[in-house]
Write a protein that holds these residues in place. Structure first.
Motif, PDB file in Angstrom:
ATOM      1  N   UNK A  67      -9.115  10.771   0.911  1.00 18.13           N
ATOM      2  CA  UNK A  67      -9.501  12.166   0.682  1.00 18.13           C
ATOM      3  C   UNK A  67      -8.316  13.012   0.256  1.00 18.13           C
ATOM      4  N   UNK A  68      -7.196  12.862   0.957  1.00 20.86           N
ATOM      5  CA  UNK A  68      -5.999  13.643   0.627  1.00 20.86           C
ATOM      6  C   UNK A  68      -5.492  13.318  -0.774  1.00 20.86           C
ATOM      7  N   UNK A  69      -5.541  12.027  -1.133  1.00 24.86           N
ATOM      8  CA  UNK A  69      -5.043  11.634  -2.473  1.00 24.86           C
ATOM      9  C   UNK A  69      -5.950  12.167  -3.572  1.00 24.86           C
ATOM     10  N   UNK A  70      -7.251  12.179  -3.331  1.00 22.84           N
ATOM     11  CA  UNK A  70      -8.182  12.698  -4.337  1.00 22.84           C
ATOM     12  C   UNK A  70      -8.014  14.200  -4.519  1.00 22.84           C
ATOM     13  N   UNK A  71      -7.619  14.892  -3.461  1.00 24.80           N
ATOM     14  CA  UNK A  71      -7.462  16.348  -3.525  1.00 24.80           C
ATOM     15  C   UNK A  71      -6.093  16.773  -4.041  1.00 24.80           C
ATOM     16  N   UNK A  72      -5.163  15.833  -4.156  1.00 25.23           N
ATOM     17  CA  UNK A  72      -3.800  16.147  -4.580  1.00 25.23           C
ATOM     18  C   UNK A  72      -3.763  16.298  -6.107  1.00 25.23           C
ATOM     19  N   UNK A  73      -3.746  17.517  -6.571  1.00 24.81           N
ATOM     20  CA  UNK A  73      -3.766  17.789  -8.002  1.00 24.81           C
ATOM     21  C   UNK A  73      -2.376  17.769  -8.630  1.00 24.81           C
ATOM     22  N   UNK A  74      -1.352  17.509  -7.830  1.00 29.70           N
ATOM     23  CA  UNK A  74       0.007  17.454  -8.369  1.00 29.70           C
ATOM     24  C   UNK A  74       0.334  16.073  -8.923  1.00 29.70           C
ATOM     25  N   UNK A  75      -0.531  15.074  -8.681  1.00 30.50           N
ATOM     26  CA  UNK A  75      -0.291  13.709  -9.144  1.00 30.50           C
ATOM     27  C   UNK A  75      -1.434  13.267 -10.048  1.00 30.50           C
ATOM     28  N   UNK A  76      -1.149  12.334 -10.970  1.00 30.41           N
ATOM     29  CA  UNK A  76      -2.179  11.909 -11.926  1.00 30.41           C
ATOM     30  C   UNK A  76      -3.326  11.169 -11.239  1.00 30.41           C
ATOM     31  N   UNK A  77      -4.491  11.272 -11.870  1.00 33.61           N
ATOM     32  CA  UNK A  77      -5.685  10.581 -11.368  1.00 33.61           C
ATOM     33  C   UNK A  77      -6.280   9.736 -12.500  1.00 33.61           C
ATOM     34  N   UNK A  78      -6.742   8.505 -12.222  1.00 34.95           N
ATOM     35  CA  UNK A  78      -6.655   7.829 -10.920  1.00 34.95           C
ATOM     36  C   UNK A  78      -5.241   7.320 -10.673  1.00 34.95           C
ATOM     37  N   UNK A  79      -4.849   7.220  -9.408  1.00 39.18           N
ATOM     38  CA  UNK A  79      -3.490   6.767  -9.109  1.00 39.18           C
ATOM     39  C   UNK A  79      -3.330   5.278  -9.362  1.00 39.18           C
ATOM     40  N   UNK A  80      -2.104   4.871  -9.561  1.00 39.39           N
ATOM     41  CA  UNK A  80      -1.782   3.442  -9.632  1.00 39.39           C
ATOM     42  C   UNK A  80      -1.135   3.090  -8.291  1.00 39.39           C
ATOM     43  N   UNK A  81      -1.776   2.226  -7.528  1.00 35.57           N
ATOM     44  CA  UNK A  81      -1.327   1.951  -6.171  1.00 35.57           C
ATOM     45  C   UNK A  81      -1.193   0.451  -5.915  1.00 35.57           C
ATOM     46  N   UNK A  82      -0.306   0.128  -4.989  1.00 39.13           N
ATOM     47  CA  UNK A  82      -0.169  -1.230  -4.465  1.00 39.13           C
ATOM     48  C   UNK A  82      -0.560  -1.173  -2.992  1.00 39.13           C
ATOM     49  N   UNK A  83      -1.612  -1.903  -2.634  1.00 39.25           N
ATOM     50  CA  UNK A  83      -2.101  -1.916  -1.263  1.00 39.25           C
ATOM     51  C   UNK A  83      -1.501  -3.120  -0.548  1.00 39.25           C
ATOM     52  N   UNK A  84      -0.793  -2.869   0.560  1.00 37.30           N
ATOM     53  CA  UNK A  84      -0.003  -3.907   1.233  1.00 37.30           C
ATOM     54  C   UNK A  84      -0.632  -4.285   2.570  1.00 37.30           C
ATOM     55  N   UNK A  85      -0.746  -5.599   2.804  1.00 37.20           N
ATOM     56  CA  UNK A  85      -1.158  -6.129   4.100  1.00 37.20           C
ATOM     57  C   UNK A  85      -0.098  -7.130   4.555  1.00 37.20           C
ATOM     58  N   UNK A  86       0.248  -7.048   5.833  1.00 30.79           N
ATOM     59  CA  UNK A  86       1.340  -7.865   6.350  1.00 30.79           C
ATOM     60  C   UNK A  86       0.903  -9.065   7.156  1.00 30.79           C
ATOM     61  N   UNK A  87       1.847  -9.610   7.881  1.00 29.17           N
ATOM     62  CA  UNK A  87       1.666 -10.786   8.728  1.00 29.17           C
ATOM     63  C   UNK A  87       0.566 -10.543   9.756  1.00 29.17           C
ATOM     64  N   UNK A  88      -0.201 -11.604  10.063  1.00 26.47           N
ATOM     65  CA  UNK A  88      -1.347 -11.470  10.956  1.00 26.47           C
ATOM     66  C   UNK A  88      -0.996 -10.908  12.331  1.00 26.47           C
ATOM     67  N   UNK A  89       0.181 -11.261  12.848  1.00 29.31           N
ATOM     68  CA  UNK A  89       0.536 -10.859  14.212  1.00 29.31           C
ATOM     69  C   UNK A  89       1.379  -9.586  14.269  1.00 29.31           C
ATOM     70  N   UNK A  90       2.340  -9.451  13.365  1.00 29.12           N
ATOM     71  CA  UNK A  90       3.302  -8.344  13.467  1.00 29.12           C
ATOM     72  C   UNK A  90       3.147  -7.308  12.368  1.00 29.12           C
TER      73      UNK A  90
END
Length: 244
Positions: free
Chosen positions: A135-158
């Motif tokens: 929601x915050x990213x969609x409302x942020x008019x100071x940055x281009x839309x749609x954004x280019x993002x890298x979604x990160x997921x880490x190690x299963x335990x830590x």
């Protein structure tokens, strides 16, 4: 090169072939498969990348790869500092660009060079809920839309490392209503990508040149190395480079 040559691109390779060879390749693939390839490529997105950091279990590697393909994510980045990324037989990596790194620094540098915002799944303090972040990213008019993002997921335990945490532009959690603290990586990935898709983050298609390059790459991969070389043997007037 002559005017009757076209360029057929493989990952990090480029070479020229004649229109006659292109016709042979398309005949080998067949019209239904070629149409399917083009249809799927038209659904691929360029503005969301998936990053997997030191995932330990092969079934989670498989789930990540399948979900990337299923949601049209063409670019995956895999950090293998502690654990190798080994999808099992159900995880077909031919149709997703799998970029492998030995260190977090190398991966982060690549993401930054690509101009990607880094969004990391992280249970530590300071993370906002996924819905709030979207929601915050969609409302942020100071940055281009749609954004280019890298979604990160880490190690299963830590989870993610401190290096990745420090490099992240935003951190998010998926709120839980049960006794466990988090979903497994497959479920978390599915929830995240579904939320991004529903909010228009996956809507940006590949550029025309990216589509052309990927189409030609997939044609070669579908034919396979053995069949491709048999095709060349039966048509010796056409040649392809040794690395194919």
């Amino acid at each position: 090169s002559s005017e009757d040559e076209i360029y057929l691109r493989c990952p990090r390779k480029e070479f020229s072939i004649t229109h006659e060879m292109q016709s042979l390749l398309l005949k080998k693939v067949g019209v239904p498969t070629h149409n399917k390839i083009k249809r799927i490529i038209n659904q691929r997105t360029r503005n969301v990348h998936l990053v997997i950091e030191d995932v330990m279990f092969d079934h989670n590697a498989t789930a990540a790869l399948q979900l990337a393909d299923g949601f049209g994510i063409q670019n995956m980045h895999v950090i293998e500092r502690m654990h190798s990324f080994h999808p099992d037989a159900e995880g077909d990596s031919r149709w997703v660009h799998l970029n492998r790194y030995q260190t977090q620094e190398e991966c982060i540098a690549t993401l930054k060079k690509e101009g990607l915002e880094i969004w990391s799944s992280d249970l530590s303090a300071g993370s906002e809920s996924l819905n709030e972040l979207i929601t915050h990213r969609k409302e942020d008019q100071t940055k281009p839309w749609p954004p280019r993002i890298a979604v990160v997921f880490g190690h299963e335990a830590v989870g993610i490392t401190n290096l990745m945490r420090q490099a992240s532009d935003r951190k998010f959690i998926i709120p839980m209503k049960g006794l466990t603290s988090s979903f497994n990586i497959g479920a978390a990935l599915a929830i995240t990508m579904t939320s991004l898709k529903m909010n228009g983050f996956l809507a940006e298609p590949l550029t025309p040149s990216e589509k052309e390059s990927l189409e030609q790459e997939w044609i070669l991969k579908h034919i396979g190395r053995k069949s491709l070389h048999q095709l060349i043997e039966n048509n010796p007037q056409h040649q392809l480079p040794d690395h194919i």
